[in-house]
Design a protein around this motif. Structure first.
Motif, PDB file in Angstrom:
ATOM      1  N   SER A  28      71.883  65.895 108.913  1.00  0.00           N
ATOM      2  CA  SER A  28      73.116  66.170 108.162  1.00  0.00           C
ATOM      3  C   SER A  28      73.951  67.139 108.977  1.00  0.00           C
ATOM      4  N   ASN A  38      78.111  67.360 101.124  1.00  0.00           N
ATOM      5  CA  ASN A  38      76.981  66.447 100.953  1.00  0.00           C
ATOM      6  C   ASN A  38      75.678  67.132 101.362  1.00  0.00           C
ATOM      7  N   THR A  81      67.714  65.771  94.843  1.00  0.00           N
ATOM      8  CA  THR A  81      69.021  66.021  95.446  1.00  0.00           C
ATOM      9  C   THR A  81      69.284  67.516  95.484  1.00  0.00           C
TER      10      THR A  81
END
Length: 244
Positions: A28, A38, A81
């Motif tokens: 990421s 995100n 998440t």
């Protein structure tokens, strides 16, 4: 005439057997100075690839990133998440780009640990991810594109694959994070501005050339032969090098 019938089947997942990144990408990238949007997502799977609900997973992360909890539980789809309340990625206010490694391990089940790279990208620069290979020249090994005279290079420490140069590239600046390495492979790297290997970063096995017309900047760290033809450099900390 036969009348068709439809039925609904519920898939019952088996025991947890694997941890994967939900999008298949273990890297990421976050622009420096901007709040992350995100966050990483980890999925718990059984042996057939079905999501496993309510399964606990343990996490660790390297500094300067910070976990607010060391264990999280998968939702009904087997997904975990992260967000700003569970994982701090301090891209805002950072004075220099950095990388962190997030590691997921099963709790109560055996599966290979999942390692995720969190890379903070400098303004006007690209970050080494090593996603495909060790080739400096490969586009997909970088967050944006291969470094150039208009795109500086940040070599992050977290990716296990270190860059190897197989050409004679030119970059505006290079910044090698502590613990990271660049193998010039007996080639020459042209740098027009800053040359920074920090405290424990390494640029080795070749020559750094500061060409005519370079604007100069700061220099630091463990460097190979340096041929300085132009520009003025300040030594920003300890410098170890050999050259002209």
């Amino acid at each position: 005439t036969k009348v068709g019938h439809s039925a609904t089947f519920n898939v019952i997942a088996g025991p947890a057997a694997a941890l994967v990144s939900s999008d298949g990408n273990n890297t990421s990238v976050y622009p420096i100075g901007q709040a992350p949007i995100n966050y990483p997502r980890v999925k718990v799977l059984d042996g057939l690839g079905n999501g496993v609900a309510n399964q606990a997973v343990a996490f660790t992360v390297t500094a300067p990133c910070v976990l607010q909890t060391s264990q999280l539980t998968a939702d009904a789809q087997g997904m975990i998440t992260f967000d700003g309340t569970t994982l701090t990625i301090p891209a805002v206010g950072a004075s220099a780009p950095f990388s962190c490694q997030l590691v997921a391990s099963g709790v109560g089940f055996s599966a290979p640990a999942l390692q995720l790279a969190l890379l903070v990208q400098p303004t006007g620069g690209t970050v080494w991810s090593g996603r495909l290979s060790d080739a400096w020249e490969t586009h997909d090994n970088w967050s944006l594109d291969v470094p150039s005279t208009s795109l500086s290079a940040f070599i992050a420490a977290v990716p296990a694959t270190r860059p190897v140069v197989r050409s004679s590239p030119s970059v505006s600046s290079i910044d090698v994070e502590d613990g990271a390495q660049v193998n010039l492979n007996n080639n020459t790297l042209a740098v027009f501005q800053n040359i920074d290997a920090r405290t424990t970063g390494v640029i080795s096995n070749g020559t750094i050339n500061v060409p005519a017309g370079a604007s100069g900047g700061a220099m630091r760290g463990r460097l190979p032969n340096v041929n300085c033809q132009s520009g003025q450099y300040s030594l920003n900390g300890a410098v170890q090098m050999a050259g002209q």
